[in-house]
Every structure is written in structure tokens, then in C-alpha cells.
Design an enzyme around this catalytic site. Structure first.
Site, PDB file in Angstrom:
ATOM      1  N   LYS A 143      48.896  46.539 102.585  1.00 51.62           N
ATOM      2  CA  LYS A 143      47.870  46.798 101.574  1.00 51.62           C
ATOM      3  C   LYS A 143      47.004  45.567 101.427  1.00 51.62           C
ATOM      4  O   LYS A 143      47.497  44.485 101.742  1.00 51.62           O
ATOM      5  CB  LYS A 143      48.469  47.168 100.220  1.00 51.62           C
ATOM      6  CG  LYS A 143      49.578  46.288  99.663  1.00 51.62           C
ATOM      7  CD  LYS A 143      49.433  44.813  99.536  1.00 51.62           C
ATOM      8  CE  LYS A 143      48.352  44.243  98.677  1.00 51.62           C
ATOM      9  NZ  LYS A 143      48.343  42.729  98.722  1.00 51.62           N
ATOM     10  N   TYR A 228      47.988  46.796  92.737  1.00 51.57           N
ATOM     11  CA  TYR A 228      49.315  47.226  92.252  1.00 51.57           C
ATOM     12  C   TYR A 228      49.186  47.899  90.880  1.00 51.57           C
ATOM     13  O   TYR A 228      49.876  48.870  90.580  1.00 51.57           O
ATOM     14  CB  TYR A 228      50.272  46.034  92.148  1.00 51.57           C
ATOM     15  CG  TYR A 228      50.758  45.531  93.480  1.00 51.57           C
ATOM     16  CD1 TYR A 228      51.912  46.036  94.058  1.00 51.57           C
ATOM     17  CD2 TYR A 228      50.075  44.532  94.174  1.00 51.57           C
ATOM     18  CE1 TYR A 228      52.368  45.575  95.283  1.00 51.57           C
ATOM     19  CE2 TYR A 228      50.514  44.054  95.392  1.00 51.57           C
ATOM     20  CZ  TYR A 228      51.671  44.585  95.948  1.00 51.57           C
ATOM     21  OH  TYR A 228      52.114  44.131  97.164  1.00 51.57           O
TER      22      TYR A 228
END
Ligand code: NAD
Length: 374
Positions: A143, A228
Site C-alpha cells: 500500500k 490506514y
């Protein structure tokens, strides 16, 4: 239903139940886990090639690949001969399984490699994912998936054309505290969620690192760790943002000449209001909390590799810590060999990039922005 899948579900439930007493010390039982599969014999494990031997590969992923039950490290890609030598010794890799960025495409002929795991700066994810897919390999990519939604679409297309799986490194989706919070949200244990507060940031050091370079990073803390907090809002609510507002604060325009320094944003997701923040200017923000009709729950610290702690209005949310990287890689390997559904496909990464783009647009314009849809 496929009997293999039915059996696996039964096994997962059984093993989760068996380990509940030992592993859950809070008021809630273990969630369904994805890392409880039996280990395969070594010669049946899928081979993983790591591309980019930086901090994450060295300190987290390679050690995790010593614990994985369904895959193992079989090749490396690095532009630094000293690193190649050190890794070859440490992980018993022979020269034919060691590549640099020029020889990378030869990995197509390497039968020991089933999965290419891209752990490069964000701005290089697209190129190496497309090259890996063209080499006929399944791709697991860190990510954020890429630095734009355009790149994400190219990566999805390349893997689809090559008929290979594409997974994104959303490790929290395999972590018991996060999984339990998803269950609490879904089962409405505390009633409907009304508001979520979520944030992740840290004080960044070296001003010359790629994370502060727009071309390599795509953005600052939002792309790196704010993602996140965004993920948490999405997997707790099961909803996508309708409207986004955002404000940027910059106190060091030299260090943060190319990327944002601190960013606060809000998302209206159905009837849920989410207030999020991310920063490269200070330490300490690392949490999410959901406020519901009849109580509340959340995690703090929420996003580290270990030490995750949860609390709720009914008591603590506590489980044994697991290796997030081993769990997500075993799940990916299982999806390849068993044909089971991938929890974190490229589309999940694309959806985040579309929202991140809308957050940047909202910060720049000062207006409320509706993210583009997939
Ligand atoms: P890092 O800087 O420690 O490592 C990057 C690696 O890429 C180095 O080995 C470097 O030599 C190599 N590289 C190749 N070409 C490069 C270039 N042109 N410029 C800079 N480096 C180059 O970074 P990292 O912390 O390991 O992060 C790598 C990726 O992993 C990023 O996408 C990051 O977002 C992601 N990440 C994910 C997590 C997680 O918890 N899932 C944690 C940290 C990093």
C-alpha cells in the site's frame, strides 16, 4: 458450495474456537482468522520474489516469510550488489534467483517464483506490477497501491489480461483486533455507528527520503499512513464516502515543499460522520474509535506491527498479537491454490486511491468533494 471451501470454513471456525481460551483475554471471543491454516510441506509452498529490499522487506516481510505456512521466499530483486550478497547468504538463495531492476523480466522463466511482492517506493508500484504480470506471475503489492487511480486501473488490467491475481498489502484486514472491530460493527453489538474518529501519523526524519518526493511517493502522510484511517472507516461502516472536506496545515514549507505535512479530513458516509487526520509533523496519533447508539469501541494503538490494544464500553478488546504479513501472505497463497475469494484485491486499492484523490482535491479547493466512483 465447493466442499473444499466448506471444509476450510469448518476448520477455521473450529481452530478459532479452540484457540479462543488461550488467545482472547478481553471480553470478546476471537474473530474468524485467516492465518490458522495447516502448514503445507515446504515443496508445496508457493514461491515469493521480493522486489525492493528496504526497511519493510528486511525487518518485516522476510522474517514473516520464515513463518508462512503456504508460501516461502525463493527470489529477490535489488539494485544493490552488497544487499544481494547479504540476502543470498541469510536466506540461502542461489544466483539464478537473484535479479536486479534490469534483469527483472527474466523472472518469467524462474519456476521457483509464483508471486512477485512489490515493496518499492509508491511511484514504482505500477511499473513493477505490470512487468510482473507480463512475466506471468501473481502480484502482491504494498500500500498505497499506486500514486494515482489511473495507475491502479493499469495494474488491474495487466493482471486481468495475464489471468493472475493482484492483492494489496492491507495487513490490518488480517489482524484479530481489527477483524473483531469489523464484526462488532457488522453485528451492531453497540447499535448503529454514528461517528468515527481515526488518525495515523508520525514525525518524519531525513528530509531527503523518497517519502517527501512527490514523484516517488505520490503524496505525503495521507498516501503513506492516513490510508490506514481511511481503510478503518471503510471496513467499519461497509460504506463509501458521499462527500469529503479537508484542510491542510504546513509549518515547514521547505521540508514539505512537494507533499502535505498535516491533513485533517471529514467524510460523510451514509449517516456516519468520520473525522480523520494524518501527519508527518508529530508522533502519537495512531487510533480509531467508533461511537454508536448504545456504546463505543476502538483501537489505540491501532496500526503498528504489534502491540495493538482495543477497548469498548463493554470492556477490553484483547487478543494475542499475530504476524500481519504472514497472515496476509498465507491468505493470498491460499486464494491462488484453492481459488478462494481474495479479501484485498486491486479494486480495494483503486477505491482508496479514488478517495485519496478526492481528499487532496477537497484540501486544494476548500470545497466539499464527491469521490469519483469505480
Ligand atoms: P524503503 O525506503 O526502506 O525501501 C525502498 C526500497 O526500494 C529500497 O530497498 C530502495 O533501494 C529501493 N529502491 C529502488 N529504486 C528506488 C528509488 N528510485 N528510490 C528510492 N528507493 C528505491 O521503504 P519501505 O519503508 O520499505 O517502503 C516500501 C513500500 O512499502 C512503500 O510502498 C510503503 O508504503 C510500503 N510500506 C508498507 C508498510 C506496511 O505496514 N504495510 C510499512 C512500511 C512501508
Amino acid at each position: 458450495m465447493n466442499p473444499k471451501i466448506e471444509n476450510r470454513r469448518a476448520f477455521l471456525h473450529q481452530s478459532a474456537a479452540l484457540s479462543t481460551a488461550a488467545a482472547a483475554t478481553g471480553v470478546f471471543g476471537l474473530p474468524e482468522l485467516y492465518a490458522n491454516q495447516p502448514a503445507l510441506p515446504d515443496d508445496e509452498k508457493l514461491g515469493v520474489a521480493l522486489v525492493g529490499l528496504g526497511s519493510l522487506s528486511t525487518n518485516q516481510i522476510a522474517p514473516a516469510l520464515q513463518k508462512t505456512k503456504r508460501c516461502k521466499l525463493t527470489a529477490i530483486v535489488s539494485g544493490t550488489p552488497a544487499k544481494q550478497e547479504k540476502w543470498a547468504k541469510q536466506y540461502d538463495l542461489t544466483p539464478e534467483h537473484i535479479y536486479d531492476y534490469e534483469t527483472f523480466d527474466k523472472i518469467a522463466e524462474d519456476e521457483s517464483v509464483d508471486i512477485v511482492y512489490v515493496v518499492l517506493p509508491n511511484g514504482m508500484h505500477c511499473e513493477y506490477t505490470v512487468r510482473a504480470a507480463k512475466a506471468g506471475k501473481h502480484v502482491f503489492c504494498e500500500k498505497p497501491m499506486a500514486i494515482s487511480s489511473v495507475e491502479c486501473r493499469q495494474m488491474i488490467d495487466a493482471c486481468r489480461k495475464a489471468e493472475r491475481l493482484l492483492g494489496i498489502g492491507y495487513r490490518c484486514q488480517f489482524e484479530p483486533h481489527h477483524l473483531k472491530c469489523m464484526e462488532l460493527a457488522k453485528s451492531k453489538e453497540f447499535g448503529e455507528i454514528k461517528e468515527i474518529i481515526a488518525g495515523f501519523g508520525f514525525k518524519i526524519g531525513d528530509p531527503k527520503q523518497w517519502r517527501l518526493n512527490k514523484k516517488l511517493a505520490g503524496g505525503g502522510p495521507l498516501m503513506d499512513v492516513g490510508i490506514y484511517a481511511l481503510q478503518a472507516c471503510r471496513y467499519l461502516t461497509g460504506l463509501e464516502p458521499d462527500l469529503i472536506t479537508a484542510t491542510e496545515t504546513k509549518t515547514d514549507p521547505v521540508k514539505f515543499a512537494e507533499v502535505e505535512e498535516t491533513l485533517a479530513w471529514t467524510m460523510k458516509m451514509g449517516d456516519v460522520t468520520c473525522s480523520c487526520n494524518t501527519t508527518y509533523a508529530f508522533n502519537g496519533v495512531n487510533n480509531f474509535h467508533a461511537y454508536c447508539d448504545n456504546g463505543n469501541f476502538g483501537l489505540e494503538p491501532a496500526y503498528g506491527y504489534g502491540g495493538i490494544k482495543g477497548k469498548s464500553s463493554k470492556g477490553p478488546i484483547e487478543f494475542e498479537q499475530v504476524d500481519h504479513f504472514a497472515a496476509e501472505l498465507d491468505h493470498f497463497a491460499e486464494c491462488i491454490t484453492e481459488g478462494t475469494e481474495l479479501k484485498v484485491p486491486g479494486e480495494e486499492g483503486l477505491q482508496d486511491l479514488l478517495i485519496l484523490e478526492a481528499i487532496f482535491k477537497a484540501a486544494e479547493s476548500g470545497l466539499a468533494v464527491k469521490p469519483e466512483s469505480m
